[in-house]
Motif scaffolding. Structure first.
Motif, short mmCIF file in Angstrom:
data_model
loop_
_atom_site.label_atom_id
_atom_site.label_comp_id
_atom_site.label_asym_id
_atom_site.label_seq_id
_atom_site.Cartn_x
_atom_site.Cartn_y
_atom_site.Cartn_z
N ALA A 178 0.83 -1.20 0.00
CA ALA A 178 0.00 0.00 0.00
C ALA A 178 0.87 1.25 0.00
O ALA A 178 1.86 1.33 0.72
N ILE A 179 0.50 2.23 -0.84
CA ILE A 179 1.17 3.53 -0.79
C ILE A 179 0.61 4.28 0.42
O ILE A 179 -0.60 4.43 0.55
N PRO A 180 1.46 4.73 1.34
CA PRO A 180 0.97 5.36 2.58
C PRO A 180 0.00 6.51 2.30
O PRO A 180 0.27 7.38 1.47
N PHE A 181 -1.15 6.47 2.99
CA PHE A 181 -2.18 7.51 2.96
C PHE A 181 -2.86 7.65 1.59
O PHE A 181 -3.66 8.56 1.40
N MET A 182 -2.58 6.75 0.66
CA MET A 182 -3.12 6.89 -0.68
C MET A 182 -3.96 5.70 -1.11
O MET A 182 -5.08 5.86 -1.56
N SER A 183 -3.43 4.49 -0.99
CA SER A 183 -4.11 3.30 -1.48
C SER A 183 -5.40 3.04 -0.72
O SER A 183 -5.51 3.36 0.47
N PHE A 184 -6.36 2.45 -1.41
CA PHE A 184 -7.63 2.09 -0.77
C PHE A 184 -7.41 0.97 0.24
O PHE A 184 -6.64 0.05 0.00
N GLY A 185 -8.10 1.06 1.35
CA GLY A 185 -8.00 0.01 2.37
C GLY A 185 -8.16 0.59 3.76
O GLY A 185 -7.46 1.54 4.12
N GLY A 186 -9.09 0.07 4.52
CA GLY A 186 -9.37 0.64 5.83
C GLY A 186 -8.30 0.40 6.85
O GLY A 186 -7.89 1.32 7.57
N SER A 187 -7.79 -0.84 6.91
CA SER A 187 -6.84 -1.17 7.98
C SER A 187 -5.56 -0.36 7.87
O SER A 187 -5.06 0.17 8.86
N HIS A 188 -5.02 -0.25 6.66
CA HIS A 188 -3.73 0.45 6.55
C HIS A 188 -3.89 1.96 6.74
O HIS A 188 -3.02 2.62 7.33
N ILE A 189 -5.01 2.55 6.29
CA ILE A 189 -5.22 3.98 6.50
C ILE A 189 -5.32 4.29 7.98
O ILE A 189 -4.69 5.22 8.50
N VAL A 190 -6.12 3.50 8.71
CA VAL A 190 -6.29 3.72 10.15
C VAL A 190 -4.97 3.52 10.88
O VAL A 190 -4.60 4.30 11.76
N LEU A 191 -4.21 2.47 10.51
CA LEU A 191 -2.93 2.20 11.15
C LEU A 191 -1.93 3.33 10.92
O LEU A 191 -1.19 3.73 11.82
#
Length: 420
Positions: free
Chosen positions: A376-389
């Motif tokens: 995942a590209i930080p703060f860019m790619s779609f996805g709930g878990s990585h954005i929240v983390l």
């Protein structure tokens, strides 16, 4: 009023004027030590105890003046150079999700409601980031070992009994499926900061024990195919070892041994870990054929978000995003140098290493130079878990920056000129 109570009352009145409660205990100890020292010196010069107390209080100065000085010196600081690129990258990431859902040929994105879901996760992440900025990160220190144990238990359950999504096990909680494997590097960075803050890597037993703790999550993930998470964990462990003063030979030995299996998998079975073949599909071809054949990229909103941005908005937009996140990473390593305790340094270095590795791996994948998927590209790619983390991580980093001076309350802060 009693002698001791005179000092206590003075200290309490000073602290009432200091809004940053994080520094109260340190300031109380510092002022108390300063007052007792001056009292002892005065009594050695022949003054009575009461006279010595009054002289010490007089030398410290007016309560209001000292309180206002300390309040000004210890105001909570916000690292705007850290938070502004995060906000900018997040806003652009949300805009890209909006464009994907309502202005692209990928009709499946409309069915997935990528914009609405992303907006919800960004809002949740922002709230958690603000909460953790206020939260005293040092409270996590005492739970470091417990955090590691719980992380390993949940990871084991996920690997053995998780529901597979695109070949990667997700933690099954009934109606909710969580990508716990993606969370693991972040949780390890937080846990290891407390565990290894005073680690003696010269001790053979400690060294073996430390390598064992770091190797366990890698071993658990070997059968999952989640090579991106394995690489992130190896990088986090290496960063932790470096900051906790392991020798370069020890770091290389661990990283080399842990990387053998992932490296062989990438070399021998690149097609298994790729969403497209980077040797046959280049960015130019993606740009020419994306609208006509949307199925060319199965994960355009996650792994290949930069490729889609290039196609839709051009190189300027991609370079701006890379520049924002690059600036963020540089800022994080700058903060690592400015914090004082080993716990802070390891925590910041571990989280910084995750962001840097994510960005590098994501760029390589989008440029067709890597067959690695699930990055995942930080703060860019779609996805709930990585954005929240990622938002939680930034909140912790802001909390560290806010409190970085707590170990540096100098005696000079407490000195008031005799004229006052």
């Amino acid at each position: 009023m009693g002698i001791d109570k005179s000092f206590d009352a003075y200290i309490e009145n000073v602290c009432k004027r200091i809004k940053n409660k994080d520094v109260h205990e340190s300031i109380k100890m510092e002022i108390s030590d300063h007052l007792l020292t001056m009292k002892e010196e005065a009594m050695n010069n022949g003054l009575s105890e009461e006279e010595a107390v009054n002289q010490a209080l007089g030398h410290m100065g007016d309560v209001k003046v000292l309180g206002n000085q300390l309040n000004k010196a210890h105001k909570p600081e916000i690292d705007y150079k850290l938070i502004l690129p995060v906000i900018a990258a997040s806003c652009f990431g949300l805009f890209v999700m909006y464009y994907l859902q309502f202005h692209s040929a990928f009709t499946v994105m409309q069915e997935m409601s990528v914009f609405q879901n992303s907006a919800a996760f960004y809002v949740l992440g922002a709230l958690l980031m603000v909460s953790l900025f206020v939260f005293d990160y040092r409270k996590l220190l005492q739970y470091s070992k417990q955090s590691y144990i719980v992380t390993m238990i949940i990871l084991t359950v996920t690997v053995l009994f998780g529901t597979k999504v695109d070949g990667v096990p997700f933690l099954n909680l009934g109606l909710l499926h969580i990508n716990f494997i993606e969370m693991t590097p972040f949780l390890l960075a937080i846990s290891f900061a407390g565990i290894f803050k005073n680690w003696n890597w010269r001790d053979v037993q400690k060294r073996v024990y430390g390598w064992g703790m770091m190797s366990l999550p890698v071993i658990l993930l070997l059968s999952t195919g989640a090579l991106s998470s394995i690489i992130l964990i190896i990088v986090v462990c290496s960063a932790v070892m470096i900051v906790s003063k392991a020798s370069l030979k020890q770091v290389i030995a661990f990283a080399g041994a842990a990387s053998v299996y992932p490296f062989l998998q990438l070399v021998l079975n690149p097609q298994y870990y790729a969403l497209l073949d980077p040797l046959t599909i280049k960015l130019s071809e993606i740009g020419n054929g994306m609208t006509a054949t949307p199925g060319l990229i199965s994960e355009v909103h996650t792994d290949f978000i930069l490729a889609y941005m290039l196609y839709s908005f051009g190189w300027v937009a991609v370079m701006a995003v890379v520049g924002l996140i690059g600036f963020l990473i540089i800022r994080l390593f700058h903060v690592t140098k400015r914090v004082n305790s080993s716990y802070e340094k390891i925590l910041v270095a571990g989280l910084s290493a995750i962001f840097a590795t994510q960005m590098i791996l994501g760029l390589l994948t989008n440029l067709g130079l890597s067959s690695l998927s699930g990055v995942a590209i930080p703060f860019m790619s779609f996805g709930g878990s990585h954005i929240v983390l990622e938002m939680i991580s930034v909140g912790l980093l802001l909390s560290v920056y806010r409190r970085r001076k707590l170990y540096n309350i100098h005696q000079s802060d407490l000195q008031v000129s005799s004229s006052r």
